[in-house]
Design an enzyme around this catalytic site. Structure first.
Site, PDB file in Angstrom:
ATOM      1  N   GLU A   1     156.431 -35.002  51.036  1.00 20.01           N
ATOM      2  CA  GLU A   1     156.005 -33.728  50.457  1.00 20.01           C
ATOM      3  C   GLU A   1     157.007 -32.605  50.737  1.00 20.01           C
ATOM      4  O   GLU A   1     156.663 -31.428  50.673  1.00 20.01           O
ATOM      5  CB  GLU A   1     154.618 -33.364  50.981  1.00 20.01           C
TER       6      GLU A   1
ATOM      7  N   SER B   1     148.743 -23.065  42.982  1.00 19.38           N
ATOM      8  CA  SER B   1     147.856 -23.598  44.019  1.00 19.38           C
ATOM      9  C   SER B   1     146.482 -22.959  43.961  1.00 19.38           C
ATOM     10  O   SER B   1     146.340 -21.757  43.742  1.00 19.38           O
ATOM     11  CB  SER B   1     148.465 -23.362  45.405  1.00 19.38           C
TER      12      SER B   1
ATOM     13  N   SER C   1     148.952 -34.278  48.533  1.00 18.30           N
ATOM     14  CA  SER C   1     149.564 -33.960  47.240  1.00 18.30           C
ATOM     15  C   SER C   1     149.548 -35.132  46.269  1.00 18.30           C
ATOM     16  O   SER C   1     150.378 -35.216  45.369  1.00 18.30           O
ATOM     17  CB  SER C   1     151.002 -33.453  47.422  1.00 18.30           C
TER      18      SER C   1
END
EC number: 6.3.2.4
Length: 360
Positions: free
Chosen positions: A15, A319, A185
């Site tokens: 990530e 986000s 993720s």
């Protein structure tokens, strides 16, 4: 005098790129009149590199990949800023590391040993929140509803593959989601509909972790809620993920922009209260602090099933965590201010603890 803030980002993790996106977004929201911001970059191979103080918001992800003198492993504290010949203590660290070697309690442990204030969750909450199996076991202790699942490590798969396949096919219903236990993720996650696909998906997941969790798929809405605070956490409004793909994968989250969101989500007052109750119970059973995003499945009859919590949700422009707070009336820059204040509050509380017998 400005507050010295260390931005810690990058990381030895799959990530890594997500962390860079988060660091750029955070730099664009920080009040540079109040903070002196020091970038601390960790490369994909684990090298720590310190940069000069940022003069303003970072425009590109590439500019975050600083390439100055590498900090030697035996002098890790040299990421602190230097004023003349004296090491000047950073006032607070903002870890923006997603995934293993950053979000899992490892870096939090380093900062604890160095007695540095830092934003977000501590060692226990970070470690438990990263390991999906441990997290689910704690959720079970809190009485939170979850989807059925099976978990195993690489050695068990090697020695007992047939028994594990029979267990999954006997206890779970297709489709299944195969996930590395310690990653986020949606990296390494595969949706499967039969045994052949399952076998392939397990091998993919083992590329990222030695432990795997296989979850039963469910027909439900995907709702999320942001939590903020220390001992008295509060919740944002709810948001709904509306993926146009088969499921909410890495590309949909960060790259192709195909996912739609409903913010606020259309939920009844009763459902909202059930979600808030579950989110805070999850926050407290993991002993969280600072920030958490709680992810839920909600069935047609409004049963609230917790999927997971993310102890370091992204701060990218798309986000959910900051979006939910913005729609709840808390601006992005004010959110960062509050997170830093919560970090200092938790740090000051810890400083009151005794570290010797009878206070000697």
């Amino acid at each position: 005098m400005k507050i010295k803030l260390g931005l810690l980002y990058g990381g030895k993790s799959a990530e890594h790129e997500v962390s860079l996106l988060t660091a750029r977004a955070v730099s664009q929201a920080i009040n540079f009149d109040k903070y002196e911001v020091y970038p601390i970059f960790i490369t994909k191979v684990g090298e720590w590199i310190k940069g000069n103080p940022l003069m303003g918001p970072v425009d590109t992800v590439e500019s975050l990949k600083i390439s100055k003198e590498t900090i030697r492993p035996n002098s890790i504290t040299s990421f602190l800023p230097i004023d003349g010949d004296d090491a000047s203590h950073l006032d607070v660290i903002f870890p923006l590391l997603h995934g293993p070697n950053g979000e899992d309690g490892t870096v939090q442990g380093l900062l604890e040993v160095m007695n540095l204030p830092y934003v977000g969750n501590g060692v226990l909450a970070s470690a438990a929140g990263m390991d999906k199996v441990v997290m689910k076991q704690l959720f079970n202790e809190a009485g939170l509803a979850q989807v059925p699942y099976v978990h195993f490590i690489r050695n068990e798969w090697k020695n007992s593959q047939t028994a594990l396949l029979q267990k999954m096919e006997g206890n779970l219903k297709w489709p299944l989601f195969v996930k590395p236990a310690n990653l986020g993720s949606s990296v390494g996650i595969t949706k499967v509909a039969n045994r052949e696909e399952l076998l392939t998906a397990v091998e993919v997941a083992f590329k990222y972790d030695r432990k795997i969790i296989v979850e039963q798929g469910i027909v439900a809405r995907e709702l999320e809620m942001s939590v903020l605070g220390n001992d008295e956490p509060r919740c944002s409004i709810a948001g709904e993920v509306l993926p146009t793909k088969d499921f909410y994968d890495y590309e949909a989250k960060y790259e192709d922009g195909t996912t739609n969101y409903a913010i606020p989500a259309e939920v009844s007052p009763e459902l909202l209260e059930k979600m808030k109750d579950a989110a805070i119970r999850a926050f407290k059973v993991l002993d969280c602090s600072g920030l958490v995003r709680a992810d839920f499945f909600v069935t047609d009859d409004e049963e609230v099933i917790i999927n997971e919590v993310n102890t370091l949700p992204g701060f990218t422009p798309i986000s959910m965590y900051p979006k939910l707070w913005m729609e709840s009336g808390l601006a992005y820059s004010d959110l960062i201010e509050e997170l830093i204040a919560l970090a200092m509050e938790r740090f000051e509380e810890k400083q009151q603890l005794e570290h010797s017998k009878d206070g000697e």
